[in-house]
Design a protein around this motif. Structure first.
Motif, PDB file in Angstrom:
ATOM      1  N   UNK A   1      24.965 -55.609 -52.911  1.00 44.75           N
ATOM      2  CA  UNK A   1      24.536 -54.786 -51.776  1.00 44.75           C
ATOM      3  C   UNK A   1      23.571 -55.385 -50.782  1.00 44.75           C
ATOM      4  N   UNK A   2      23.931 -56.289 -49.868  1.00 41.96           N
ATOM      5  CA  UNK A   2      23.058 -56.954 -49.186  1.00 41.96           C
ATOM      6  C   UNK A   2      22.814 -56.203 -47.926  1.00 41.96           C
ATOM      7  N   UNK A   3      21.784 -56.205 -47.275  1.00 41.58           N
ATOM      8  CA  UNK A   3      21.136 -55.286 -46.188  1.00 41.58           C
ATOM      9  C   UNK A   3      22.347 -55.641 -44.975  1.00 41.58           C
ATOM     10  N   UNK A   4      22.922 -56.776 -44.988  1.00 41.78           N
ATOM     11  CA  UNK A   4      24.252 -56.880 -43.723  1.00 41.78           C
ATOM     12  C   UNK A   4      25.282 -56.449 -43.763  1.00 41.78           C
ATOM     13  N   UNK A   5      25.443 -55.813 -44.888  1.00 42.28           N
ATOM     14  CA  UNK A   5      26.768 -55.188 -45.713  1.00 42.28           C
ATOM     15  C   UNK A   5      26.487 -53.575 -45.350  1.00 42.28           C
ATOM     16  N   UNK A   6      25.416 -53.053 -44.897  1.00 47.13           N
ATOM     17  CA  UNK A   6      24.905 -51.599 -45.144  1.00 47.13           C
ATOM     18  C   UNK A   6      24.448 -51.138 -43.709  1.00 47.13           C
ATOM     19  N   UNK A   7      24.507 -49.694 -43.576  1.00 46.68           N
ATOM     20  CA  UNK A   7      23.987 -49.118 -42.427  1.00 46.68           C
ATOM     21  C   UNK A   7      23.477 -47.668 -43.042  1.00 46.68           C
ATOM     22  N   UNK A   8      22.662 -47.142 -42.265  1.00 40.72           N
ATOM     23  CA  UNK A   8      22.087 -45.882 -42.487  1.00 40.72           C
ATOM     24  C   UNK A   8      23.376 -44.765 -42.527  1.00 40.72           C
ATOM     25  N   UNK A   9      23.269 -43.886 -43.364  1.00 40.62           N
ATOM     26  CA  UNK A   9      24.217 -42.802 -43.779  1.00 40.62           C
ATOM     27  C   UNK A   9      23.435 -41.408 -42.982  1.00 40.62           C
ATOM     28  N   UNK A  10      23.860 -41.162 -41.702  1.00 43.11           N
ATOM     29  CA  UNK A  10      23.024 -40.155 -40.972  1.00 43.11           C
ATOM     30  C   UNK A  10      23.853 -39.050 -41.589  1.00 43.11           C
ATOM     31  N   UNK A  11      24.764 -38.670 -41.816  1.00 45.42           N
ATOM     32  CA  UNK A  11      25.455 -37.404 -42.468  1.00 45.42           C
ATOM     33  C   UNK A  11      25.021 -37.112 -43.806  1.00 45.42           C
ATOM     34  N   UNK A  12      24.897 -38.145 -44.665  1.00 45.15           N
ATOM     35  CA  UNK A  12      24.893 -37.787 -46.117  1.00 45.15           C
ATOM     36  C   UNK A  12      23.501 -38.459 -46.670  1.00 45.15           C
ATOM     37  N   UNK A  13      22.788 -39.114 -45.607  1.00 41.48           N
ATOM     38  CA  UNK A  13      21.323 -39.823 -46.126  1.00 41.48           C
ATOM     39  C   UNK A  13      21.675 -41.141 -46.909  1.00 41.48           C
ATOM     40  N   UNK A  14      20.738 -41.749 -47.200  1.00 46.33           N
ATOM     41  CA  UNK A  14      20.882 -42.943 -47.761  1.00 46.33           C
ATOM     42  C   UNK A  14      21.543 -44.152 -47.054  1.00 46.33           C
ATOM     43  N   UNK A  15      22.332 -44.956 -47.550  1.00 43.80           N
ATOM     44  CA  UNK A  15      22.985 -46.066 -46.940  1.00 43.80           C
ATOM     45  C   UNK A  15      24.514 -45.875 -47.255  1.00 43.80           C
ATOM     46  N   UNK A  16      25.340 -46.674 -46.494  1.00 47.06           N
ATOM     47  CA  UNK A  16      26.643 -46.608 -46.720  1.00 47.06           C
ATOM     48  C   UNK A  16      27.270 -48.119 -46.394  1.00 47.06           C
ATOM     49  N   UNK A  17      28.651 -48.548 -46.643  1.00 50.39           N
ATOM     50  CA  UNK A  17      28.869 -49.800 -46.343  1.00 50.39           C
ATOM     51  C   UNK A  17      29.103 -49.951 -44.719  1.00 50.39           C
ATOM     52  N   UNK A  18      28.773 -50.961 -44.255  1.00 44.76           N
ATOM     53  CA  UNK A  18      28.899 -51.061 -42.655  1.00 44.76           C
ATOM     54  C   UNK A  18      30.530 -51.745 -42.344  1.00 44.76           C
ATOM     55  N   UNK A  19      31.399 -50.806 -42.081  1.00 44.45           N
ATOM     56  CA  UNK A  19      32.802 -51.078 -42.106  1.00 44.45           C
ATOM     57  C   UNK A  19      33.113 -51.602 -40.723  1.00 44.45           C
ATOM     58  N   UNK A  20      34.369 -51.821 -40.802  1.00 43.79           N
ATOM     59  CA  UNK A  20      35.145 -52.537 -39.587  1.00 43.79           C
ATOM     60  C   UNK A  20      35.250 -51.866 -38.482  1.00 43.79           C
ATOM     61  N   UNK A  21      36.194 -50.536 -39.176  1.00 40.96           N
ATOM     62  CA  UNK A  21      36.570 -49.353 -38.218  1.00 40.96           C
ATOM     63  C   UNK A  21      36.261 -48.065 -38.734  1.00 40.96           C
ATOM     64  N   UNK A  22      36.125 -47.252 -37.729  1.00 42.83           N
ATOM     65  CA  UNK A  22      36.086 -45.987 -38.108  1.00 42.83           C
ATOM     66  C   UNK A  22      37.369 -45.241 -37.238  1.00 42.83           C
ATOM     67  N   UNK A  23      38.588 -45.211 -38.051  1.00 46.71           N
ATOM     68  CA  UNK A  23      39.682 -44.592 -37.005  1.00 46.71           C
ATOM     69  C   UNK A  23      39.730 -45.638 -36.094  1.00 46.71           C
TER      70      UNK A  23
END
Length: 328
Positions: free
Chosen positions: A282-304
């Motif tokens: 779970x390296x930091x470059x692979x994560x971003x803040x999860x504004x909706x559910x708090x904490x962090x989540x994977x930094x994905x390539x696409x949202x839709x």
């Protein structure tokens, strides 16, 4: 006679061995549609073209390719070396793998590629890269998964090879089981078909005299948690140990869905592998803040259809292998 019984002969040809005490390790990572931006007339890949739904371009491909490479290279800081083996799901073809291992700084590490086209209609496959100086390939095969439906799923990739310093063969199966499209109850038989196929393949490796399994490592995106029936039937049918189970029970995961981490990427090993350890990278470059559910989540390539610039919606998993396998 199986080629893997000649392991000592094959191992003698390995020019480089791991340093004393160094634990070799393997990675698995679902790369979230690691596609090139070119249309393949034989698959349904139009979504990932410049004129497609996602407006996928060569520039975006390079961003994704380079971030994947950067992640694999960053593992040296934590583990003291680079991965000996890295298995992937959701790669489109051999070309995108060649781009990864030949056109990034990974080229200096001399990775070889094992890839076979699967019957998946979208053209997504599983694959394996390996450091040629540290892993000697003995056998490559695929196991077709027959689900009984018109839409075919991914083959299971089988690779046998000798890991430098162990003087023994390791048997690797790379999986990407059918998704839960249509719901868990509807889709479960398709994952059970994958489980049954894999179980038969593993049991076929048993020693004819002792009845014991050699060193077997199974990995992949199972699209199911460790406690799901298709996964449990695999462990009960083979005696393999699912190293993801303890992480799952602690609430850890590789994928975040509706604010909850899920662990659907697994490593399973036979007793002959010895004291192996699974971790989530779970390296930091692979994560971003999860504004909706708090904490962090994977930094994905696409949202839709919206480009987000991350590497994947999954985090990689790492298998730390012992410096030598248990004797059979």
């Amino acid at each position: 006679m199986r080629r893997w019984i000649c392991v000592a002969v094959a191992a003698a040809f390995l020019a480089v061995t791991l340093e004393a005490g160094q634990r070799p390790y393997m990675v698995f990572w679902n790369l979230e549609n690691y596609f090139d931006p070119f249309d393949d007339s034989l698959t349904v890949d139009e979504e990932f073209t410049p004129g497609g739904y996602k407006h996928y371009t060569w520039k975006k491909f390079l961003v994704k390719r380079n971030l994947i490479a950067k992640t694999l290279l960053s593992m040296h800081d934590r583990y003291g070396d680079f991965p000996v083996l890295a298995a992937f799901a959701e790669v489109e073809n051999r070309m995108v793998l060649r781009q990864l291992v030949e056109q990034t700084p990974l080229a200096k590490l001399g990775y070889g590629i094992i890839h076979r086209d699967s019957p998946d209609s979208r053209g997504i496959d599983v694959a394996l890269i390996y450091r040629k100086e540290l892993f000697e390939i003995l056998e490559v095969n695929v196991h077709e998964v027959l689900t009984g439906r018109e839409r075919p799923t991914r083959d299971i990739l089988y690779v046998a090879g000798v890991l430098a310093g162990t003087w023994d063969t390791i048997h690797i199966f790379v999986n990407h089981w059918p998704s839960k499209f249509g719901g868990d109850e509807y889709s479960r038989p398709f994952r059970q078909a994958a489980s049954d196929t894999l179980c038969r393949a593993v049991l076929g490796l048993k020693d004819s005299l002792s009845g014991e399994l050699p060193a077997v490592v199974i990995t992949g995106d199972f699209n199911d948690i460790p406690e799901a029936p298709p996964v449990l039937s695999l462990t009960s049918g083979t005696g393999l140990v699912n190293l993801a189970m303890s992480l799952h029970r602690r609430g850890e995961g590789t994928l975040k869905y509706n604010g909850k981490w899920e662990l659907i990427d697994h490593f399973l090993v036979s007793p002959a592998v010895g004291e192996a350890v699974m971790e989530i990278y779970s390296h930091s470059m692979l994560l971003e803040e999860d504004d909706k559910f708090l904490g962090v989540k994977p930094l994905r390539s696409y949202y839709g259809p919206m480009w987000h610039g991350g590497a994947s919606d999954h985090l990689p998993i790492v298998l730390l292998l012992p410096s030598a396998f248990s004797p059979r």
